[in-house]
Scaffold this motif. Structure first.
Motif, short mmCIF file in Angstrom:
data_model
loop_
_atom_site.label_atom_id
_atom_site.label_comp_id
_atom_site.label_asym_id
_atom_site.label_seq_id
_atom_site.Cartn_x
_atom_site.Cartn_y
_atom_site.Cartn_z
N TYR A 103 13.74 3.74 -1.50
CA TYR A 103 14.21 3.13 -2.76
C TYR A 103 13.07 2.40 -3.48
N THR A 104 11.95 3.11 -3.63
CA THR A 104 10.74 2.47 -4.15
C THR A 104 10.73 2.31 -5.67
N PHE A 105 11.12 3.37 -6.38
CA PHE A 105 10.84 3.41 -7.82
C PHE A 105 12.11 3.22 -8.65
N TRP A 106 12.16 2.12 -9.42
CA TRP A 106 13.36 1.78 -10.19
C TRP A 106 13.09 1.77 -11.69
N GLN A 107 14.15 2.04 -12.43
CA GLN A 107 14.05 2.01 -13.89
C GLN A 107 15.37 1.47 -14.44
N HIS A 108 15.29 0.61 -15.47
CA HIS A 108 16.55 0.24 -16.13
C HIS A 108 16.71 1.08 -17.38
N MET A 109 17.96 1.27 -17.80
CA MET A 109 18.19 2.18 -18.93
C MET A 109 18.44 1.46 -20.25
N GLU A 110 18.02 0.19 -20.31
CA GLU A 110 18.30 -0.59 -21.52
C GLU A 110 17.52 -0.08 -22.73
N ASN A 111 16.34 0.49 -22.51
CA ASN A 111 15.59 1.03 -23.65
C ASN A 111 16.29 2.26 -24.23
N ALA A 112 16.77 3.10 -23.32
CA ALA A 112 17.44 4.32 -23.75
C ALA A 112 18.82 4.00 -24.32
N GLU A 125 10.43 -2.13 -17.89
CA GLU A 125 11.35 -0.99 -17.74
C GLU A 125 11.34 -0.42 -16.32
N PHE A 126 10.15 -0.45 -15.71
CA PHE A 126 10.04 0.12 -14.35
C PHE A 126 9.68 -0.96 -13.36
N PHE A 127 10.23 -0.90 -12.18
CA PHE A 127 9.83 -1.83 -11.13
C PHE A 127 9.85 -1.16 -9.77
N ILE A 128 9.15 -1.81 -8.84
CA ILE A 128 8.87 -1.18 -7.55
C ILE A 128 9.37 -2.07 -6.42
N TYR A 129 9.89 -1.44 -5.41
CA TYR A 129 10.31 -2.17 -4.20
C TYR A 129 9.37 -1.76 -3.07
N ALA A 130 8.72 -2.76 -2.46
CA ALA A 130 7.77 -2.46 -1.38
C ALA A 130 8.45 -2.67 -0.03
N HIS A 131 8.55 -1.60 0.73
CA HIS A 131 9.25 -1.61 2.01
C HIS A 131 8.35 -0.96 3.03
N GLU A 132 8.57 -1.23 4.31
CA GLU A 132 7.66 -0.64 5.31
C GLU A 132 7.87 0.86 5.51
N ARG A 133 8.96 1.37 4.94
CA ARG A 133 9.15 2.82 5.02
C ARG A 133 8.74 3.44 3.68
N ARG A 134 7.81 4.37 3.69
CA ARG A 134 7.32 4.96 2.44
C ARG A 134 8.46 5.66 1.69
N GLY A 135 8.59 5.32 0.43
CA GLY A 135 9.57 6.01 -0.41
C GLY A 135 11.00 5.53 -0.27
N GLU A 150 0.84 -1.21 0.00
CA GLU A 150 0.00 0.00 0.00
C GLU A 150 0.87 1.25 0.00
N LEU A 151 1.91 1.20 0.79
CA LEU A 151 2.81 2.37 0.86
C LEU A 151 3.50 2.60 -0.49
N ALA A 152 3.92 1.48 -1.12
CA ALA A 152 4.61 1.61 -2.41
C ALA A 152 3.66 2.21 -3.44
N ILE A 153 2.44 1.71 -3.47
CA ILE A 153 1.47 2.22 -4.45
C ILE A 153 1.11 3.67 -4.15
N ASP A 154 0.96 3.97 -2.89
CA ASP A 154 0.66 5.36 -2.51
C ASP A 154 1.77 6.28 -3.03
N PHE A 155 3.00 5.81 -2.91
CA PHE A 155 4.16 6.59 -3.36
C PHE A 155 4.11 6.81 -4.87
N ILE A 156 3.88 5.71 -5.64
CA ILE A 156 3.86 5.89 -7.11
C ILE A 156 2.71 6.80 -7.50
#
Ligand code: FAD
Length: 519
Positions: free
Chosen positions: A377-386, A365-375, A146-152
């Motif tokens: 290292y939640t939002f990740w992206q790889h640069m292989e497309n770019a 391309e994008f992935f999320i890490y769900a942790h008990e602390r909001r925000g 929930e925290l991860a989704i709230d963050f995104i």
């Protein structure tokens, strides 16, 4: 040293450069651009990292594919800027828990829908509270997912909850800039139109940059009067101009980097509620000369009337009133609005690896890490497309997490990020070979990443922030009513300066100075 020009532009980010271009197009070539850092671009800035060009500031052209063309997208197309389509809506199907398991798509979709519904409810309750009703806000997110989704949702996809002008006007697509010349290439293209350039370098002495660590272009003081503006820089230089266009960020305006003489309306403090939140100027019981004047001022700004009359009325009134101590006590609106605007800190941390260990392919391309602390290292992206084969990951932190990371060493940040990656992908993840942590919050010429006006806003604050003070005009992304926070917001705000200056430069200018236009 001292010299006088028609206009001094403070700041050479997208808004300052677009203002300069429009002035030149209108025959005002007699300008000086003072820039505190050692290059143009401001919050558009690339750096070479791990063999490619990465964007420390703006990375996307947001709002593409709609009925109205986004001017920045048009500029990018004309300049042949390389971009790639980016769709982070898939991120919600790549949510990892701390043991490396991906949440089943059904669970993720349900949680996502719940979060959107609750954000909409929240918004309604805020609106109702403003109207005097009291509605309980829905319960806040608690579990890691929930925290991860709230963050995104709140830090990336607010458009799901509330229509955002950028996407409504210009379209819903977003393109990531993936060009070795950087996003800043667009600014050099614009600059070419009015500054002397050679082989991609600007060699024009109207542009004063910070060179060899000498703070040539750092503005510290603006002395303004009916006759003009005197600008003092950190290295002791004095410049004079008929008008100043100030494009420093909202974070800088909130800091004490630039002092105004006389001060901006707002000091010293005297607690009168000029415009209670959401009520507009009509909330004031108008009585006496000053209150009446405030109403007129409020009217022109509140209704966003752009015709010359009201704008100049506002201009002249301010020019007149700032000279009176009694008036400056009462006119708190400027400083209040500046202080009220939230500054968002947004940090992209780049990590280079010897090889890829994350999934690639469509929707990954994008992935999320769900942790008990909001925000955390939640939002990740790889640069292989770019940049295929670059083996670079980007993790985005915001606000408190950004500030925390800015304050610690890059080694500590690397260790935290590696811990998170090993949670998601297992203990055999190789160490990153390098890390890049931009520090927008601690940069005294930025003090944050972009302005963040409350979602429910009647635009009063942005009008107040934008309103000129005598001969000083305000521009920058934070002065864009519809597109604040974006590159195109800065671009259009800068362009809009043309309108202000054309009026102030014509016959009306004398009226502005004397105040006779209004009275
Ligand atoms: P700036 O670019 O900040 O220009 C102001 C200039 O004034 C700076 O160069 C500064 O050095 C200078 N200055 C400040 N104080 C002084 C002084 N006292 N004297 C002289 N010069 C001074 N937007 C998007 O559209 N898409 C994105 O993907 C995106 N991502 C972003 C990610 C990050 C990390 C950040 C930081 C921003 C992002 N933005 C994005 C926002 C976008 O970058 C800004 O809205 C835009 O670049 C702001 O332009 P500006 O001209 O208003 O301000």
């Amino acid at each position: 040293s001292s010299s006088r020009s028609s206009v001094i532009i403070i700041g050479a980010g997208v808004s300052g450069i677009s203002a300069g271009k429009v002035l030149a197009e209108n025959g005002i070539e007699d300008m000086v651009i003072l820039e505190a850092s050692d290059c143009i671009g401001g919050r558009i800035r690339k750096e070479n990292f791990g063999g490619v060009s990465v964007e420390l500031g703006a990375g996307w052209i947001a709002g593409v594919g709609g009925k109205v063309p986004n001017p920045v997208w048009e500029l990018a197309s004309q300049s042949g800027l390389r971009t790639c389509f980016s769709d982070y809506s898939n991120a919600r199907y790549n949510i990892y828990d701390r043991s490396g398991k991906i949440f089943p798509s059904g669970v993720a979709a349900d949680s996502y829908k719940k979060a959107v519904d609750s954000a909409i409810e929240n918004l309604k309750s805020l609106e109702a509270n403003i109207d005097g009703e009291v509605i309980e806000p829905p319960c806040s997110p608690k579990t890691p997912i929930e925290l991860a989704i709230d963050f995104i949702l709140h830090d990336f996809e607010m458009a799901e909850v509330e229509p955002i002008s950028t996407y409504v006007d210009f379209g819903e697509r977003e393109f990531l800039v993936a060009d070795e010349r950087g996003y800043e290439h667009l600014l050099y293209k614009m600059a070419e139109n009015f500054l002397f350039t050679s082989e991609g370098k600007i060699l024009d002495n109207r542009l004063k940059l910070n060179k060899n660590l000498i703070s040539v272009g750092v503005v510290r003081e603006l002395q303004h009067s009916r006759n003009g503006v005197v600008v003092k820089t950190e290295d002791g230089c004095v410049y004079e101009a008929n008008y100043v266009i100030l494009s420093a960020s909202i974070g800088v305006l909130q800091s004490d980097l630039i002092s105004f003489r006389p001060p901006l309306p707002g000091e010293p403090t005297l607690g009168i509620g000029i415009r209670p939140w959401g009520m507009g100027p009509w909330g004031i019981g108008a009585a006496g000369f000053f209150n009446l004047s405030l109403d007129i001022l409020g009217f022109s700004k509140y209704h966003g009337l752009q015709p010359t009359g009201s704008l100049m009325g506002c201009c002249s009134l301010v020019a007149q009133l700032v000279d009176s101590p009694r008036a400056s006590e009462q006119l708190r609106w400027k400083t209040e609005a500046i202080e009220k605007c939230d500054v968002m800190v947004y940090t992209k941390i780049f990590l280079k690896f010897p090889y890829k260990f994350w999934p690639c392919g469509p929707g990954k391309e994008f992935f999320i890490y769900a942790h008990e602390r909001r925000g955390y290292y939640t939002f990740w992206q790889h640069m292989e497309n770019a940049y295929p084969g670059s083996n670079i990951l980007v993790v985005t932190l915001t606000n408190e997490e950004s500030k925390r990371v800015e304050a610690q060493s890059d080694e500590e940040t690397l260790e935290e990020a590696m811990g998170v990656l090993r949670d998601m992908f297992g203990p055999n993840v190789p160490n990153a070979t390098s890390i890049l942590v931009p520090r927008w919050w601690n940069n005294r010429f930025q003090r944050g990443s972009y302005s963040n006006y409350p979602i429910i806003s009647d635009n009063q604050d942005v009008h107040d922030i934008k309103a000129p003070i005598g001969r000083i005009f305000f521009t920058g992304e934070h002065t864009s009513e519809r597109f604040s926070g974006y590159v195109h917001g800065g671009y259009l705000a800068g362009e809009n300066t043309e309108f202000l200056l054309k009026n102030c430069n014509g016959t009306l200018s004398e009226n502005v100075v004397s105040g006779s236009y209004l009275f």
